[in-house]
Design a protein around this motif. Structure first.
Motif, PDB file in Angstrom:
ATOM      1  N   VAL A 157      46.662  52.740  42.154  1.00 56.00           N
ATOM      2  CA  VAL A 157      45.881  53.324  41.076  1.00 56.00           C
ATOM      3  C   VAL A 157      46.299  52.807  39.704  1.00 56.00           C
ATOM      4  CG1 VAL A 157      47.368  55.354  40.698  1.00 56.00           C
ATOM      5  CG2 VAL A 157      44.870  55.508  40.307  1.00 56.00           C
ATOM      6  N   ALA A 158      47.510  52.317  39.582  1.00 55.00           N
ATOM      7  CA  ALA A 158      47.979  51.785  38.303  1.00 55.00           C
ATOM      8  C   ALA A 158      48.200  50.275  38.373  1.00 55.00           C
ATOM      9  CB  ALA A 158      49.273  52.479  37.887  1.00 55.00           C
ATOM     10  N   SER A 159      47.555  49.607  39.324  1.00 55.45           N
ATOM     11  CA  SER A 159      47.747  48.160  39.491  1.00 55.45           C
ATOM     12  C   SER A 159      46.792  47.390  38.594  1.00 55.45           C
ATOM     13  CB  SER A 159      47.501  47.765  40.952  1.00 55.45           C
ATOM     14  OG  SER A 159      47.493  46.367  41.091  1.00 55.45           O
ATOM     15  N   LYS A 160      47.285  46.311  38.016  1.00 59.07           N
ATOM     16  CA  LYS A 160      46.420  45.450  37.200  1.00 59.07           C
ATOM     17  C   LYS A 160      45.808  44.314  38.029  1.00 59.07           C
ATOM     18  CE  LYS A 160      50.065  42.248  35.721  1.00 59.07           C
ATOM     19  NZ  LYS A 160      50.699  41.563  34.566  1.00 59.07           N
ATOM     20  N   ASP A 161      46.345  44.078  39.207  1.00 59.46           N
ATOM     21  CA  ASP A 161      45.909  42.933  40.019  1.00 59.46           C
ATOM     22  C   ASP A 161      44.992  43.313  41.170  1.00 59.46           C
ATOM     23  OD1 ASP A 161      47.484  41.033  38.560  1.00 59.46           O
ATOM     24  OD2 ASP A 161      49.251  41.847  39.584  1.00 59.46           O
ATOM     25  N   GLN A 162      44.920  44.595  41.482  1.00 54.91           N
ATOM     26  CA  GLN A 162      44.162  45.007  42.670  1.00 54.91           C
ATOM     27  C   GLN A 162      43.407  46.291  42.361  1.00 54.91           C
ATOM     28  OE1 GLN A 162      46.623  45.211  46.199  1.00 54.91           O
ATOM     29  NE2 GLN A 162      45.225  46.633  47.205  1.00 54.91           N
ATOM     30  N   LEU A 163      42.086  46.250  42.587  1.00 52.83           N
ATOM     31  CA  LEU A 163      41.248  47.396  42.253  1.00 52.83           C
ATOM     32  C   LEU A 163      40.923  48.264  43.461  1.00 52.83           C
ATOM     33  CD1 LEU A 163      39.615  48.800  39.995  1.00 52.83           C
ATOM     34  CD2 LEU A 163      37.675  47.325  40.616  1.00 52.83           C
ATOM     35  N   PHE A 164      40.857  47.643  44.651  1.00 59.03           N
ATOM     36  CA  PHE A 164      40.429  48.363  45.850  1.00 59.03           C
ATOM     37  C   PHE A 164      41.546  48.393  46.891  1.00 59.03           C
ATOM     38  CE2 PHE A 164      36.542  46.710  43.903  1.00 59.03           C
ATOM     39  CZ  PHE A 164      35.810  47.882  43.772  1.00 59.03           C
ATOM     40  N   HIS A 165      41.486  49.416  47.740  1.00 62.96           N
ATOM     41  CA  HIS A 165      42.503  49.684  48.749  1.00 62.96           C
ATOM     42  C   HIS A 165      42.601  48.538  49.765  1.00 62.96           C
ATOM     43  CE1 HIS A 165      45.096  51.959  51.325  1.00 62.96           C
ATOM     44  NE2 HIS A 165      44.185  52.224  52.242  1.00 62.96           N
ATOM     45  N   ARG A 166      43.834  48.088  50.035  1.00 57.05           N
ATOM     46  CA  ARG A 166      44.178  47.110  51.077  1.00 57.05           C
ATOM     47  C   ARG A 166      43.675  45.684  50.791  1.00 57.05           C
ATOM     48  NH1 ARG A 166      42.800  49.111  56.954  1.00 57.05           N
ATOM     49  NH2 ARG A 166      44.074  47.248  57.381  1.00 57.05           N
ATOM     50  N   MET A 167      43.310  45.425  49.542  1.00 54.62           N
ATOM     51  CA  MET A 167      42.814  44.085  49.232  1.00 54.62           C
ATOM     52  C   MET A 167      43.934  43.049  49.085  1.00 54.62           C
ATOM     53  SD  MET A 167      39.586  44.149  49.401  1.00 54.62           S
ATOM     54  CE  MET A 167      39.803  45.331  50.735  1.00 54.62           C
ATOM     55  N   ASN A 168      45.161  43.472  49.312  1.00 53.12           N
ATOM     56  CA  ASN A 168      46.279  42.531  49.329  1.00 53.12           C
ATOM     57  C   ASN A 168      46.575  42.012  50.738  1.00 53.12           C
ATOM     58  OD1 ASN A 168      47.085  45.065  50.181  1.00 53.12           O
ATOM     59  ND2 ASN A 168      49.198  44.802  49.489  1.00 53.12           N
ATOM     60  N   GLU A 169      45.769  42.445  51.717  1.00 51.01           N
ATOM     61  CA  GLU A 169      45.972  42.007  53.093  1.00 51.01           C
ATOM     62  C   GLU A 169      45.079  40.806  53.399  1.00 51.01           C
ATOM     63  OE1 GLU A 169      45.793  45.203  55.944  1.00 51.01           O
ATOM     64  OE2 GLU A 169      46.452  46.669  54.444  1.00 51.01           O
ATOM     65  N   PRO A 170      45.531  39.906  54.276  1.00 53.86           N
ATOM     66  CA  PRO A 170      44.746  38.691  54.576  1.00 53.86           C
ATOM     67  C   PRO A 170      43.364  39.015  55.122  1.00 53.86           C
ATOM     68  CG  PRO A 170      46.982  38.514  55.451  1.00 53.86           C
ATOM     69  CD  PRO A 170      46.820  39.923  54.996  1.00 53.86           C
ATOM     70  N   TYR A 171      42.373  38.251  54.686  1.00 49.32           N
ATOM     71  CA  TYR A 171      40.986  38.282  55.167  1.00 49.32           C
ATOM     72  C   TYR A 171      40.201  39.513  54.717  1.00 49.32           C
ATOM     73  CZ  TYR A 171      43.253  34.982  58.337  1.00 49.32           C
ATOM     74  OH  TYR A 171      44.001  33.951  58.856  1.00 49.32           O
ATOM     75  N   LEU A 172      40.873  40.602  54.292  1.00 51.31           N
ATOM     76  CA  LEU A 172      40.141  41.814  53.954  1.00 51.31           C
ATOM     77  C   LEU A 172      39.295  41.666  52.691  1.00 51.31           C
ATOM     78  CD1 LEU A 172      42.546  44.738  54.908  1.00 51.31           C
ATOM     79  CD2 LEU A 172      40.986  43.383  56.307  1.00 51.31           C
ATOM     80  N   PRO A 173      39.737  40.951  51.662  1.00 49.53           N
ATOM     81  CA  PRO A 173      38.859  40.794  50.490  1.00 49.53           C
ATOM     82  C   PRO A 173      37.495  40.198  50.833  1.00 49.53           C
ATOM     83  CG  PRO A 173      41.088  40.142  49.927  1.00 49.53           C
ATOM     84  CD  PRO A 173      41.075  40.370  51.406  1.00 49.53           C
ATOM     85  N   GLN A 174      37.467  39.209  51.714  1.00 49.93           N
ATOM     86  CA  GLN A 174      36.184  38.618  52.074  1.00 49.93           C
ATOM     87  C   GLN A 174      35.338  39.613  52.857  1.00 49.93           C
ATOM     88  OE1 GLN A 174      34.953  35.446  51.109  1.00 49.93           O
ATOM     89  NE2 GLN A 174      33.150  36.567  51.815  1.00 49.93           N
ATOM     90  N   ALA A 175      35.968  40.381  53.744  1.00 48.87           N
ATOM     91  CA  ALA A 175      35.232  41.397  54.486  1.00 48.87           C
ATOM     92  C   ALA A 175      34.661  42.449  53.537  1.00 48.87           C
ATOM     93  CB  ALA A 175      36.145  42.051  55.529  1.00 48.87           C
TER      94      ALA A 175
ATOM     95  N   PRO B 188      39.449  40.124  32.120  1.00 50.29           N
ATOM     96  CA  PRO B 188      39.642  40.857  33.378  1.00 50.29           C
ATOM     97  C   PRO B 188      40.772  41.866  33.260  1.00 50.29           C
ATOM     98  CG  PRO B 188      40.605  38.668  33.543  1.00 50.29           C
ATOM     99  CD  PRO B 188      39.931  38.726  32.206  1.00 50.29           C
ATOM    100  N   LEU B 189      40.853  42.749  34.224  1.00 52.64           N
ATOM    101  CA  LEU B 189      41.818  43.841  34.199  1.00 52.64           C
ATOM    102  C   LEU B 189      43.255  43.338  34.081  1.00 52.64           C
ATOM    103  CD1 LEU B 189      42.282  46.910  34.487  1.00 52.64           C
ATOM    104  CD2 LEU B 189      42.352  46.588  36.961  1.00 52.64           C
ATOM    105  N   ASN B 190      43.577  42.233  34.763  1.00 58.00           N
ATOM    106  CA  ASN B 190      44.975  41.777  34.745  1.00 58.00           C
ATOM    107  C   ASN B 190      45.398  41.216  33.392  1.00 58.00           C
ATOM    108  OD1 ASN B 190      43.571  39.386  34.772  1.00 58.00           O
ATOM    109  ND2 ASN B 190      44.528  38.574  36.631  1.00 58.00           N
ATOM    110  N   ARG B 191      44.439  41.067  32.461  1.00 58.80           N
ATOM    111  CA  ARG B 191      44.795  40.609  31.102  1.00 58.80           C
ATOM    112  C   ARG B 191      44.708  41.732  30.088  1.00 58.80           C
ATOM    113  NH1 ARG B 191      40.785  35.814  30.514  1.00 58.80           N
ATOM    114  NH2 ARG B 191      41.185  36.255  28.301  1.00 58.80           N
ATOM    115  N   MET B 192      44.510  42.971  30.595  1.00 57.60           N
ATOM    116  CA  MET B 192      44.530  44.141  29.724  1.00 57.60           C
ATOM    117  C   MET B 192      45.923  44.761  29.801  1.00 57.60           C
ATOM    118  SD  MET B 192      40.887  45.870  30.762  1.00 57.60           S
ATOM    119  CE  MET B 192      39.383  44.911  30.842  1.00 57.60           C
ATOM    120  N   GLY B 193      46.485  45.104  28.667  1.00 56.13           N
ATOM    121  CA  GLY B 193      47.858  45.582  28.656  1.00 56.13           C
ATOM    122  C   GLY B 193      47.987  47.057  28.934  1.00 56.13           C
TER     123      GLY B 193
END
Length: 643
Positions: A163-181, A521-526
């Protein structure tokens, strides 16, 4: 419409029950750290079919035997329970399922495994309202993908670390192949690809299948025709060779089939049989061998007779010389008989001179043998002559047999060729009939071509409803509306770039602020305050759209520790007075007000479940608290025994 959460139910190892209820709107579970708030997301995810069990090690793993979840979808209720596999494990094997209304939850002795994990995933997918669907990549090697409950839940959970991540907006999107799904299934959940689309896809599959079958049959016919052209040429040439078809005939068009049909009806004459089946040749060859053998024997007899005659001639010559020498007896002196004196010259000789009687006897024997030789010579000559006559006669007989043999062989070859010709003609007619049966123009060809054209027209019509440009256009429109709601929500929070136009970037799966200086993008917001704020408003805007459009995404959003950026880590109470900076206190208040307002705007049923240690003094906040875990209160009662 999709389901919401009625309650979480925990069972102890001795059968005690702990119920955590939920309601529509804002649900706040407040309390200090290490009371089990963060485990709620993992418990809900696990009970809804997650394959792995991710509850943190500790009292929950030791003291709980079963996790239960009560779901409701427009009056249709379901109770799902899964076993706690215990400390140090990551998978469970038992699933309990019961459907209906519940005055009381099942006791622990009623909870037994009655379904499987795969069946649970299929049911929760259907219970969420997710219909048959499939995303088919336009290019690449990815396989088609059907959206299910696991994809929908990525839009429902915001764990503490996310919830406080600047690099990831959705749940489990740091796992392989899931972002494309996630990207592949998001158009379906947003409604850019509606259920009607999948009906057309199913119809397209059926039409395409039928078209491929007809095209394969047509291609086979074309291939047969192409092969037939070569075979027609071969059939015509062979027919010419065998005398069925005139040499001047040329196959120009389809009339060749009529010509070949007439040829196929030609009768074949009965073959003339050779009566002796080669016995004449066999007998003549036997006679030839016999005569040749007899000639060989006669020639050998002639050689032997001539050798014998030659030997007699040599013998008579020797005997004649001996006789001439013996006839010198007339010169003997009688007184020399028996002495060592030569009877002719009176000289002394080493041996005694034989008696005249003995010499005469020797001469008589020699003369007798010489007379016998003279008597036999004419007979041998006559025998040799007779042998010569017999050899001449047999030689003539041999020539006669050889002439007859040559003639017999020629006749046999002619008869065999005639028979082969008849067999070849009969075989040709058989092949011709088979060829005509398989290669004549098909009367159904025109009908098949018409059906192919009709199917192609139907496929074009169905594809018009499946226009990908229309899907992309809908996605752009829907995302634009969601972005407007995000921008509206941002005006209530004192965030960096909150006055700018906000949007969801579905390619990079992040929030972007479009400013005069370009997209940010979010990761460039402080600051963590910005990251939390944009996470909350983005997901509120998405669920506003899901409920507005009745999309099959579960009607709840769980946020874990959204105020973590404001409260010091060593504070156990949740009042605003625990926050030293006044701006931070105002930010926390504004954040919860946005959550409260969002729940009022989003169409029911919708639940925003906030797991936090904040406790504000406002009445609306107090009314939203479903439980407060401080002191001895926690998710799992302290007095529950460990396994």
């Amino acid at each position: 419409m999709s389901f919401s959460l009625k309650a979480i139910v925990l069972y102890s190892h001795i059968g005690r029950m702990r119920v955590l209820p939920f309601k529509d709107g804002l649900n706040i579970v407040t309390g200090k750290s290490k009371t089990g708030k963060s485990a709620i997301i993992d418990i809900v995810d696990y009970c809804l079919g997650r394959g792995t069990y991710n509850v943190a090690e500790g009292e929950i793993r030791r003291k709980v035997s079963w996790f239960g979840l009560h779901l409701s979808n427009r009056g249709d209720e379901v109770f799902i329970a899964r076993d706690n596999p215990g400390p140090g494990t990551s998978t469970g094997s038992k699933v309990f399922f019961r459907r209906g209304t519940f005055a009381n939850y099942p006791e622990i002795d009623e909870i037994l495994k009655n379904t499987t994990e795969n069946s649970l995933q299929q049911f929760t997918t259907q219970f969420a309202g997710i219909s048959e669907n499939q995303h088919r990549p336009e290019s690449g090697t990815r396989l088609p993908l059907s959206a299910s409950i696991k994809h929908a839940l990525w839009l429902c959970f915001q764990p503490q670390g996310l919830v406080a991540s600047k690099d990831q907006l959705f749940h489990r999107m740091n796992e392989p192949y899931l972002p494309q799904a996630f990207k592949d299934t998001l158009p379906y959940f947003l409604g850019a690809v509606e259920e009607e689309h999948f009906k057309y896809m199913s119809e397209l599959d059926e039409l395409t299948k039928r078209l491929r079958l007809l095209e394969a049959q047509a291609a086979k016919r074309i291939q047969v025709v192409e092969l037939s052209r070569n075979r027609i040429s071969r059939m015509v040439n062979e027919g010419k060779r065998l005398g069925f078809i005139p040499q001047e005939y040329q196959a120009i068009d389809d009339t060749v089939f009529n010509t070949l049909k007439q040829v196929s009806e030609t009768s074949v004459d009965e073959p003339s049989l050779v009566q002796d089946f080669g016995k004449t040749i066999q007998n003549l060859r036997a006679d030839q061998v016999s005569i040749q053998k007899r000639l060989g024997e006669l020639n050998q007899d002639v050689v032997s007779a001539r050798n014998f005659l030659s030997s007699q001639t040599d013998f008579s010559r020797e005997v004649s010389e001996s006789s001439a020498r013996l006839k010198t007896i007339g010169f003997y002196k009688p007184e020399a008989e028996g002495s060592s004196t030569c009877p002719l010259c009176d000289s002394e000789v080493p041996a005694a001179t034989p008696a005249i009687r003995e010499i005469r006897e020797s001469l008589e024997r020699v003369d007798g043998m010489l007379s016998a030789v003279y008597r036999e010579s004419p007979h041998i000559q006559a025998h040799i002559g007779e042998l010569g006559m017999r050899i001449s006669k047999l030689t003539q007989e041999l020539k006669t047999v050889q002439r007859e043999l040559v003639a017999a062989i020629a006749e046999d070859e002619s008869a065999r060729l005639a028979q082969n010709q008849l067999v070849a003609r009969a075989r040709y007619l058989g092949k011709l009939n088979d060829f005509l049966e398989s290669s004549q123009p098909d009367k159904e060809t025109d009908a098949s071509n018409t059906e192919i054209k009709n199917l192609q027209q139907q496929i074009s019509a169905v594809k018009a409803h499946l226009n990908s440009d229309e899907t992309h256009s809908k996605m752009d429109t829907f995302l634009s509306l969601i972005s407007q709601k995000m921008t509206e929500y941002s005006g209530q929070l004192n965030l960096e770039h909150s006055g700018s136009s906000l949007r969801l970037d579905t390619k990079k799966l992040t929030v972007v602020a479009d400013t005069e200086d370009g997209p940010i993008p979010l990761n460039r917001m402080g600051s963590g305050e910005n990251w939390v704020g944009y996470h909350v408003l983005a997901h509120l805007a998405l669920h506003w759209w899901f409920r507005k459009r009745g999309r099959p995404v579960p009607a709840f959003l769980i946020l874990d520790q959204p105020t973590q950026a404001y409260y010091p880590s060593d504070r156990t109470e949740g009042g605003l007075d625990q926050i030293e900076d006044d701006e931070d206190r105002q930010a926390v208040l504004a954040l919860f007000k946005l959550m409260h307002q969002g729940c009022q705007e989003i169409e029911a049923p919708f639940q925003l479940i906030v797991l936090d240690h904040a406790h504000l003094a406002d009445d609306w906040f107090e009314a939203s608290i479903i439980e407060e875990w401080r002191g001895e209160n926690a998710l799992v009662p302290r007095d529950w025994p460990s396994a």
